[in-house]
Design a protein around this motif. Structure first.
Motif: not given
Length: 786
Positions: A20, A22-25, A38, A52-53, A56, A60, A87
């Motif tokens: 959860c 983990q953010t992927t751009i 996306t 954007e990162a 978050a 990332v 992180e």
């Protein structure tokens, strides 16, 4: 429930949380910055993804989809992009797709014929014209002399490159460049042409790219970016006044469909932080970085008293980074340095990368001279003894430390700047350089510029084909020239004799060189020059050039194998504390002005009794031995000594021969193989036996018939039996010659010739031969190149 089961349950419970967090751009060359980042609607620029990162939390990833991202400015990371200690921010290629960051712009040209096979195109954009790339291949500015791949220096040089006769043919040479070797082959110089004077001579600006400014070499120089020299395929010239590009394409190139690019920026990625606002926890992975501007005219800052000047930049610049990494990337076709660690950096890593066709150095670590106590910046400068700061170590933390260079492949470096290296260390501390393969470089593979501040670990590297376009250097090279240094050797000797504590105030931690394989055919395999101090050198396989120690203190050299060469001690301090023990040498030592042989020179192995007795006569090696150098399998690179060798009786221990260089299968498959030498044994030849010498067959001159055939009046010297065409020997020897002197050493027997060959540092030397009833003296190039 045991402890292991408890840990597994805890990890399983945390796993969904990690997912959860983990953010992927996503970013794609054909994306849109108005998108959502996306996979279905990726951004178009990395800059947009970074904004954007920042919003978050947690881990990332910026995932770059396949293709080329053309950058018109560097991607800059600041402390705002840093991640917390637990992180990370990772920028990588999406699903192993090929992703390229390019500093070029693609040209849209309409070509029309000009003359003599040359085409021309009008350029409407305002661009920097430094390099031209056609279908991915670098082309050459119009130059004289034309590029020659067989030439040793600078792709071909000419004595008349700056002559009045040549210059008179050039209508408007301003904007052209002069490139030349240093007068003593210690690197290079570069100049921009600003015009002609009233005498028809070029007016030049530059020559600041070397810290030993003795002027350019009288023979090894060339000019480029001269319109009148546009005369062979793959050359180009841009007329900046008329805004016309001229190009002479090779046969078979469809100029109207070819892709033309020109680099516009010098840096692709920049980490801009500092000690108080560091850029933290960012990784770049799986990218290809290419096409940056050349920076040779900006290379002008002296690095203390080393021979180097520097440009503080590269395709990747890290200035104030912590825990940042460059992994599994390809850095190709770059105009200047590839990776540059500037000033404060801690715990950063470069690993798994390929460096090739790089204009200057692959990786540089360079600190702030303001962190140095009692600094001086040119060889002949010095700090008066009474003014020297006696506090050990640095004044500030503004330097790279605790960083790692691991498992990288580096080759074809120094394409433009010859005073360069695979890895350069200057004003830094505790850098680990491990399991790298470095070859085909103009100067050192690994260079340490001075003693500040030691602690480096150089291990398991494979370094060869070095010093290819320079001289008086090694595969590994270092200088000391620390705060106590004085250019007058007599004064320096007195300082060290009476103020020994000064010698290690800068190199406060020992530097370790271990378990490396090194080969230099134009210098020493390991060259510790001018005051290099506080070294521990062991378990190294030296394949050609031996080990040199100039003056310095506290060097321990033990358990090394020196193939086809020996130990070169030069002008030591009387109280050096140096140790040379448990080593295997292939010939007697070659000392220069040694009065006191350090703390210990003993327990070594020589190949023959004559070499051992020569050492005894100097008062060294009372417990050393001699015997046959019987290796396990030298043809495959296994130079371990066989069981029963007398070397084991004096403390030598075999070490592994299968751990040098890169370790990943992908890089191993790409790497060139180290050229292995044929082992020369000085005492194995008989008077009638002919052996190979630089491609020729030679033997002792012994019989009256041989005397008669050659015209010699005595039976001395080495007879040349046969010289096959195309060998290096064919450039200066003929069958029936008799070699009388080599490298200014008398040659009476084969042994003398082989020892004289080992004494040559570089490829150029003097030979005296007897031919056609008279002695002939020749200055020769042993590699057979121009």
């Amino acid at each position: 429930m045991n402890r292991k089961q408890q840990i597994l349950i805890m990890l399983a419970a945390l796993w969904p949380v990690v997912l959860c967090a983990q953010t992927t751009i996503y970013v794609a060359p054909n994306g849109s910055d108005n998108g959502r980042g996306t996979q279905a609607k990726p951004f178009a620029s990395i800059d947009r993804a970074m904004l954007e990162a920042r919003k978050a939390s947690g881990h990332v990833e910026i995932s770059l989809m396949g293709g080329t991202f053309y950058l018109d400015h560097p991607i800059v990371f600041t402390s705002e992009d840093s991640r917390k200690e637990t992180e990370t921010l990772t920028i990588r290629n999406h699903k192993n797709q090929k992703v390229t960051l390019s500093g070029s712009t693609v040209l849209k040209l309409k070509w029309v014929p000009y003359r003599n096979g040359i085409w021309q195109a009008k350029v409407n954009q305002d661009l920097v014209w430094d390099e031209l790339i056609v279908n991915g291949h670098l082309q050459r500015m119009a130059r004289y002399p034309n590029y020659d791949s067989t030439a040793r220096f600078l792709g071909g040089t000419a004595t008349d490159a700056l002559s009045k006769e040549r210059v008179s043919q050039w209508k408007s040479p301003e904007g052209g460049y002069v490139h030349a070797l240093h007068q003593n082959e210690w690197g290079d110089f570069h100049y921009i042409i600003t015009g002609k004077n009233n005498n028809g001579e070029l007016v030049l600006q530059g020559g600041w790219q070397n810290n030993r400014r003795m002027g350019m070499h009288e023979r090894h120089r060339f000019v480029e970016n001269i319109f009148e020299e546009l005369d062979v395929a793959n050359e180009w010239f841009y007329d900046k006044h008329a805004k016309i590009l001229y190009y002479l394409p090779p046969t078979g190139l469809d100029i109207k469909t070819a892709k033309f690019e020109t680099p516009q920026i010098a840096h692709l990625l920049e980490f801009r932080g500092g000690e108080t606002k560091a850029v933290r926890n960012i990784t770049i992975e799986g990218l290809t970085l290419t096409h940056t501007l050349r920076t040779f005219m900006d290379n002008r800052e002296p690095l203390l008293r080393s021979d180097w000047t520097i440009y503080r930049g590269g395709a990747v610049l890290l200035d104030g980074a912590e825990n940042c990494s460059l992994k599994n990337c390809a850095l190709l076709n770059l105009g200047g340095n590839a990776v540059f660690f500037n000033n404060y950096n801690r715990n950063c890593e470069v690993s798994g990368c390929v460096f090739s066709e790089v204009g200057a150095s692959a990786i540089c670590f360079v600190g702030d001279p303001n962190a140095v106590r009692s600094p001086s910046f040119e060889y002949n400068q010095f700090v008066p003894l009474a003014q020297i700061d006696h506090t050990p170590g640095p004044k500030t933390n503004n330097y790279p430390a605790e960083c790692i260079v691991y498992n990288n492949l580096m080759f074809n470096l120094g394409r433009v700047e010859k005073q360069s290296a695979g890895i350069e260390l200057s004003m830094c501390q505790s850098i680990t350089v491990s399991h790298n393969t470095v070859y085909d470089v103009p100067r050192a593979g690994i260079n340490i510029g001075e003693g500040t501040w030691g602690g480096h670990l150089i291990e398991y590297n494979d370094v060869f084909n070095t010093v290819k376009e320079s001289g008086d250097h090694g595969s590994f090279n270092s200088w000391g020239r620390d705060r106590y240094w004085h250019p007058d050797k007599k004064v320096l000797d007195t300082i060290v004799e009476n103020n020994f504590e000064l010698t290690t105030l800068d190199v406060v931690k020992p530097i370790t060189i271990r378990n490396n394989r090194m080969r230099c055919d134009h210098g020493w395999d390991i060259d510790l020059d001018d005051g290099s101090s506080n070294y521990f050198i062991y378990n190294n396989l030296c394949l050609n050039g031996g080990i040199k120690l100039r003056e310095g203190v506290n060097r321990i050299v033990e358990n090394n194998i020196l193939i086809n060469n020996t130990f070169h001690p030069h002008v030591w301090f009387k109280n050096s504390n140096d140790v040379f023990r448990h080593n295997i040498v292939s010939a007697g030592y070659l000392p220069i002005h040694i009065e006191v042989w350090g703390k210990e020179t003993d327990y070594n192995m020589f190949p023959d009794s004559a070499s051992l007795k020569a050492a005894w006569s100097r008062g060294t090696d009372q417990h050393s031995v001699c015997g046959e150098l019987d290796f396990v399998n030298p043809q495959t690179g296994d130079f371990r000594l066989k069981d029963g060798s007398v070397a084991f009786s004096v403390g030598f221990k075999n070490f592994a021969m299968d751990s040098f260089g890169v370790i990943s299968p992908e890089l191993k498959a790409l790497a060139k193989k180290t050229p292995l030498p044929s082992v020369i044994t000085l005492d194995q030849t008989t008077d009638s036996e002919a052996i190979d010498f630089i491609g020729a067959k030679v033997k002792n001159l012994t019989t009256l018939g041989e005397r008669s055939a050659t015209g010699m009046d005595t039976t001395r010297g080495v007879l040349v039996v046969d010289v096959p065409a195309g060998t290096a020997a064919s450039f200066f020897l003929q069958a029936n010659d008799v070699i009388l002197m080599f490298n200014k050493r008398p040659v009476n027997k084969l042994r003398d010739l082989l020892e004289a060959r080992m004494s040559v540092i570089g490829t150029n030397t003097e030979v005296v031969i007897f031919r056609n009833q008279k002695e002939v003296k020749k200055w020769i190039a042993l590699d057979g190149k121009k």
